[in-house]
Every structure is written in C-alpha cells, then in structure tokens.
Design a protein around this motif. Structure first.
Motif, PDB file in Angstrom:
ATOM      1  N   ALA A 116       0.830  -1.201   0.000  1.00 39.99           N
ATOM      2  CA  ALA A 116       0.000   0.000   0.000  1.00 39.99           C
ATOM      3  C   ALA A 116       0.867   1.254   0.000  1.00 39.99           C
ATOM      4  CB  ALA A 116      -0.930   0.005   1.208  1.00 39.99           C
ATOM      5  N   LEU A 117       1.928   1.238   0.804  1.00 40.83           N
ATOM      6  CA  LEU A 117       2.804   2.405   0.890  1.00 40.83           C
ATOM      7  C   LEU A 117       3.539   2.660  -0.411  1.00 40.83           C
ATOM      8  CD1 LEU A 117       4.210   4.637   2.520  1.00 40.83           C
ATOM      9  CD2 LEU A 117       5.899   2.922   3.234  1.00 40.83           C
ATOM     10  N   THR A 118       4.211   1.639  -0.939  1.00 39.05           N
ATOM     11  CA  THR A 118       5.022   1.849  -2.139  1.00 39.05           C
ATOM     12  C   THR A 118       4.175   2.248  -3.343  1.00 39.05           C
ATOM     13  OG1 THR A 118       4.983  -0.535  -2.605  1.00 39.05           O
ATOM     14  CG2 THR A 118       6.864   0.306  -1.366  1.00 39.05           C
ATOM     15  N   ASN A 119       3.001   1.653  -3.473  1.00 37.49           N
ATOM     16  CA  ASN A 119       2.149   1.995  -4.617  1.00 37.49           C
ATOM     17  C   ASN A 119       1.450   3.341  -4.443  1.00 37.49           C
ATOM     18  OD1 ASN A 119       1.973  -0.300  -6.730  1.00 37.49           O
ATOM     19  ND2 ASN A 119       1.954  -1.380  -4.773  1.00 37.49           N
ATOM     20  N   THR A 120       1.208   3.733  -3.205  1.00 36.85           N
ATOM     21  CA  THR A 120       0.649   5.065  -2.956  1.00 36.85           C
ATOM     22  C   THR A 120       1.693   6.132  -3.241  1.00 36.85           C
ATOM     23  OG1 THR A 120      -0.890   4.241  -1.282  1.00 36.85           O
ATOM     24  CG2 THR A 120      -0.372   6.589  -1.218  1.00 36.85           C
ATOM     25  N   LEU A 121       2.924   5.911  -2.786  1.00 39.09           N
ATOM     26  CA  LEU A 121       3.994   6.885  -3.014  1.00 39.09           C
ATOM     27  C   LEU A 121       4.323   7.020  -4.497  1.00 39.09           C
ATOM     28  CD1 LEU A 121       6.491   6.027  -0.099  1.00 39.09           C
ATOM     29  CD2 LEU A 121       4.764   7.834  -0.178  1.00 39.09           C
ATOM     30  N   SER A 122       4.291   5.902  -5.222  1.00 35.65           N
ATOM     31  CA  SER A 122       4.649   5.930  -6.635  1.00 35.65           C
ATOM     32  C   SER A 122       3.529   6.469  -7.519  1.00 35.65           C
ATOM     33  CB  SER A 122       5.025   4.528  -7.111  1.00 35.65           C
ATOM     34  OG  SER A 122       3.896   3.666  -7.049  1.00 35.65           O
ATOM     35  N   GLY A 123       2.312   6.545  -6.968  1.00 35.05           N
ATOM     36  CA  GLY A 123       1.178   7.005  -7.764  1.00 35.05           C
ATOM     37  C   GLY A 123       0.545   5.909  -8.594  1.00 35.05           C
ATOM     38  N   ASN A 124       0.974   4.646  -8.376  1.00 32.22           N
ATOM     39  CA  ASN A 124       0.404   3.526  -9.138  1.00 32.22           C
ATOM     40  C   ASN A 124      -1.024   3.214  -8.719  1.00 32.22           C
ATOM     41  OD1 ASN A 124       2.802   3.167 -10.535  1.00 32.22           O
ATOM     42  ND2 ASN A 124       3.600   1.658  -9.089  1.00 32.22           N
ATOM     43  N   TRP A 125      -1.353   3.483  -7.465  1.00 35.33           N
ATOM     44  CA  TRP A 125      -2.694   3.238  -6.944  1.00 35.33           C
ATOM     45  C   TRP A 125      -3.372   4.565  -6.633  1.00 35.33           C
ATOM     46  CZ3 TRP A 125      -1.898  -1.241  -2.852  1.00 35.33           C
ATOM     47  CH2 TRP A 125      -1.527  -2.405  -3.538  1.00 35.33           C
ATOM     48  N   PRO A 126      -4.692   4.574  -6.628  1.00 35.65           N
ATOM     49  CA  PRO A 126      -5.407   5.821  -6.315  1.00 35.65           C
ATOM     50  C   PRO A 126      -5.064   6.340  -4.922  1.00 35.65           C
ATOM     51  CG  PRO A 126      -6.909   4.196  -7.247  1.00 35.65           C
ATOM     52  CD  PRO A 126      -5.619   3.478  -6.970  1.00 35.65           C
ATOM     53  N   ARG A 127      -4.979   7.652  -4.799  1.00 35.80           N
ATOM     54  CA  ARG A 127      -4.811   8.308  -3.512  1.00 35.80           C
ATOM     55  C   ARG A 127      -6.111   9.034  -3.195  1.00 35.80           C
ATOM     56  NH1 ARG A 127       0.535  11.304  -5.729  1.00 35.80           N
ATOM     57  NH2 ARG A 127       2.049   9.601  -5.556  1.00 35.80           N
ATOM     58  N   TYR A 128      -6.428   9.100  -1.926  1.00 37.82           N
ATOM     59  CA  TYR A 128      -7.683   9.716  -1.516  1.00 37.82           C
ATOM     60  C   TYR A 128      -7.428  10.855  -0.535  1.00 37.82           C
ATOM     61  CZ  TYR A 128      -9.451   5.344  -3.455  1.00 37.82           C
ATOM     62  OH  TYR A 128      -9.714   4.285  -4.289  1.00 37.82           O
ATOM     63  N   ARG A 129      -8.320  11.812  -0.533  1.00 38.51           N
ATOM     64  CA  ARG A 129      -8.291  12.906   0.432  1.00 38.51           C
ATOM     65  C   ARG A 129      -9.646  12.971   1.115  1.00 38.51           C
ATOM     66  NH1 ARG A 129      -4.000  16.500  -0.510  1.00 38.51           N
ATOM     67  NH2 ARG A 129      -2.973  16.209  -2.526  1.00 38.51           N
ATOM     68  N   LEU A 130      -9.632  13.314   2.400  1.00 35.49           N
ATOM     69  CA  LEU A 130     -10.885  13.487   3.129  1.00 35.49           C
ATOM     70  C   LEU A 130     -11.317  14.937   3.020  1.00 35.49           C
ATOM     71  CD1 LEU A 130     -13.085  12.396   4.997  1.00 35.49           C
ATOM     72  CD2 LEU A 130     -11.621  12.972   6.939  1.00 35.49           C
ATOM     73  N   ASN A 131     -12.484  15.135   2.454  1.00 35.55           N
ATOM     74  CA  ASN A 131     -13.051  16.479   2.369  1.00 35.55           C
ATOM     75  C   ASN A 131     -13.652  16.817   3.731  1.00 35.55           C
ATOM     76  OD1 ASN A 131     -14.844  18.709   1.976  1.00 35.55           O
ATOM     77  ND2 ASN A 131     -14.876  18.278  -0.229  1.00 35.55           N
ATOM     78  N   HIS A 132     -13.007  17.717   4.456  1.00 32.46           N
ATOM     79  CA  HIS A 132     -13.442  18.014   5.818  1.00 32.46           C
ATOM     80  C   HIS A 132     -14.776  18.781   5.858  1.00 32.46           C
ATOM     81  CE1 HIS A 132      -9.821  16.454   7.607  1.00 32.46           C
ATOM     82  NE2 HIS A 132      -9.080  17.178   6.793  1.00 32.46           N
ATOM     83  N   ILE A 133     -15.220  19.247   4.708  1.00 34.59           N
ATOM     84  CA  ILE A 133     -16.498  19.971   4.651  1.00 34.59           C
ATOM     85  C   ILE A 133     -17.676  18.999   4.599  1.00 34.59           C
ATOM     86  CG2 ILE A 133     -17.915  21.586   3.313  1.00 34.59           C
ATOM     87  CD1 ILE A 133     -15.330  22.937   2.425  1.00 34.59           C
ATOM     88  N   ASN A 134     -17.578  18.015   3.675  1.00 34.77           N
ATOM     89  CA  ASN A 134     -18.696  17.077   3.544  1.00 34.77           C
ATOM     90  C   ASN A 134     -18.408  15.702   4.162  1.00 34.77           C
ATOM     91  OD1 ASN A 134     -17.030  15.721   1.676  1.00 34.77           O
ATOM     92  ND2 ASN A 134     -17.991  16.698  -0.096  1.00 34.77           N
ATOM     93  N   GLY A 135     -17.174  15.516   4.656  1.00 34.37           N
ATOM     94  CA  GLY A 135     -16.828  14.267   5.317  1.00 34.37           C
ATOM     95  C   GLY A 135     -16.657  13.082   4.388  1.00 34.37           C
ATOM     96  N   LYS A 136     -16.504  13.326   3.076  1.00 31.14           N
ATOM     97  CA  LYS A 136     -16.377  12.248   2.104  1.00 31.14           C
ATOM     98  C   LYS A 136     -14.942  12.147   1.582  1.00 31.14           C
ATOM     99  CE  LYS A 136     -21.167  12.533   0.452  1.00 31.14           C
ATOM    100  NZ  LYS A 136     -22.046  12.751  -0.729  1.00 31.14           N
ATOM    101  N   TYR A 137     -14.557  10.904   1.203  1.00 26.65           N
ATOM    102  CA  TYR A 137     -13.249  10.693   0.603  1.00 26.65           C
ATOM    103  C   TYR A 137     -13.333  10.951  -0.896  1.00 26.65           C
ATOM    104  CZ  TYR A 137     -11.559   8.578   4.918  1.00 26.65           C
ATOM    105  OH  TYR A 137     -11.184   8.357   6.211  1.00 26.65           O
ATOM    106  N   GLU A 138     -12.362  11.678  -1.412  1.00 26.06           N
ATOM    107  CA  GLU A 138     -12.332  12.009  -2.832  1.00 26.06           C
ATOM    108  C   GLU A 138     -10.985  11.589  -3.414  1.00 26.06           C
ATOM    109  OE1 GLU A 138     -12.867  16.195  -2.683  1.00 26.06           O
ATOM    110  OE2 GLU A 138     -15.018  16.088  -2.198  1.00 26.06           O
TER     111      GLU A 138
END
Length: 293
Positions: free
Chosen positions: A114-136
């Motif tokens: 999970a770490l290596t593929n997240t760092l390399s950009g091979n897998w999707p990365r997500y951010r938590l929208n603190h306004i609506n509480g959803k992952y994008e």
C-alpha cells in the motif's frame, strides 16, 4: 543550547533542506508519537504551515481511537492528508487474523504494498473532504521523490542502518549496503532520476528525547500512550490484532519521562508489543528492504 534545542534545530534544518531539494515531497504520518513530533516540527519549521502533503496508509485495522485522533488533529491544524490503502488485499481477505495471511504477509500487503504503490502514484490516492466528510480521489498522480519519515535509529535494529537522506530505487527497494556517507552535516540530496529518497529528521532522537520534547512543547498525542487506570499503556502503536500494551502506570508525558529515566524499559525493546517483529526473527529488515516504514 541544551540537548533538545540542538535536536530540534538539526531536525528543522533537515526538513527545510528536504523542502528546498525535492520537488514532489511528502511526509508519512502514522499517528504515532514520533511522526506526530515530526508533524509538530514541520509546523515550527514553516511558521505554522505544513507545505507538503501528509501520507497516511490506512490498513483498516488501526485502533479506532487513533483514527478519531487523526481526523480531529487534521481538522484543527488544517492538514492536507493523502490516504492510501490496499483495497484488493482487503477485499480478498489477505489479512490477519480475519483472512488467510499471517502477520508478516498482512504487513506486506496492507503496509508495504500500500505504501510503495501510494507513493509511486500507481494506486489511487484519496483525500478526506473536511467539509462534507467524504473521501475524494486525489487528482495528483505524480510519484513522491522525497518522503519524510519519523524513523529513529534506537527504535529497531534495521533502522540504525539508515541515513538522514536514504536512497531507494524506483521500486522503493532499500539496499542497506548502498547508503551514502554523511559527515559534518553534509547530506547527499542529488540522485539519478528515478531514485526515491526517504528523509529521517529524527534519526538521532531517542524515545526519552521524544517524550521530553512532547512534555516541553505540550504536543497533543493519542491517549493510548497513557495508563487509563488499568495499569497498562501502549509504548508503540500499530494495528490492533498485532499490538499489545506494556505494564505501566504512567498517565501523562511527565510520568512517562520519569519512568524512562529510571531505566524500567532498558532491557525491553520499544517495539516489544509488535507481534510481527517476533515473527520476522526479531527485526524488520526484510520488510523494510521492500519498502516498509
């Protein structure tokens, strides 16, 4: 300057050096005490702002209080957090203890891959929208060429072999014998294209240094580190199936500092409560050669 001031100054220097030298820089935040001190130092180095994204690898097996603490601090300090996970391994139950993997395999799937593929950009990365509480989904898919990590040399055997600026190849593999020399605060930051560099501003800090700094600076940490009245607390945090507390009545940073100064844990490894370390013959070197934290 006293001892803590010297450590703080050196760490801040390394953080600023990393920021000036690496275009795509990120910092790993595991929610533990070391990476939280590193987060605090980052805010201090850049006048209350963290100019690079924080990467958190979600194994979905963290102790629930850790996630609550993470989200609360992220909101309070307005942190830019990128989340990564091994969705396929979770779906296929390549986990411990619920699935068909042992502890080391589970770490490999849920943390290393999970770490290596997240760092390399091979897998999707997500951010938590603190306004609506959803992952994008994060639109940035560029690989991180530099990653700041809260590793300490005294914490575990393989970590004592690290450098402040430690190169990995394009696959995040770590060659222990290919670490550059670092003399007189001179650090190698110029590498061939495709090299991934881990940066370790806390390398010379000890467990006692960390807690004395937390006490001095009043840094908020997850309360799992403190005895809640049962005579036990966590000394190192990880996934709940593989992490055990230690016998301790310390209820706050001051009491932990006093406890460490007595030498209570002098013959007990800090990660002694991490069961995966025991299954890896007492060390993490093989996992870390493949990209583990």
């Amino acid at each position: 300057m006293n001892h803590l001031e010297k450590l703080e100054n050196k760490s801040i220097y390394i953080l600023r050096e990393a920021y000036s030298q690496f275009k795509n820089l990120a910092m790993l935040w595991s929610i533990g005490k070391d990476s939280t001190v590193l987060l605090y130092l980052s805010r201090k180095a850049f006048l209350g702002h963290v100019p690079y994204p924080l990467v958190h690898i979600d194994t979905h097996y963290k102790i629930p209080e850790m996630i609550t603490y993470r989200d609360a601090l992220a909101k309070k300090w307005k942190l830019n957090i990128v989340y990564g996970e091994n969705s396929k391994a979770l779906q296929e139950k390549k986990t411990f203890p619920e699935g068909n993997a042992n502890r080391i395999e589970c770490c490999k799937y849920l943390k290393t891959e999970a770490l290596t593929n997240t760092l390399s950009g091979n897998w999707p990365r997500y951010r938590l929208n603190h306004i609506n509480g959803k992952y994008e989904i994060d639109k940035n898919t560029e690989p991180y060429t530099g990653v700041i990590v809260g590793v300490r040399a005294d914490e575990e055997g393989s970590r004592s072999k690290e450098r402040y600026f430690s190169p990995r190849d394009r696959n995040n593999d770590w060659d222990v014998g290919d670490q550059p020399p670092e003399f007189w605060n001179q650090y190698k930051t110029d590498y061939v294209p495709g090299t991934h560099v881990r940066i370790h501003p806390l390398l010379d800090w000890t467990e006692l240094d960390i807690w004395e700094y937390i006490l001095q600076e009043k840094i908020p940490t997850v309360s799992l580190y403190y005895d809640q009245g049962i005579g036990k607390r966590y000394r190192s945090l990880g996934c709940y199936p593989c992490t055990s507390p230690v016998v301790s009545s310390a209820k706050n940073p001051k009491e932990i500092v006093e406890e460490l100064k007595t030498g209570k844990f002098s013959n007990i490894a800090e990660r002694s409560g991490r069961e995966q370390d025991k299954e890896d013959d007492g060390g993490l070197e093989q996992l870390r050669k493949g990209g583990y934290m």
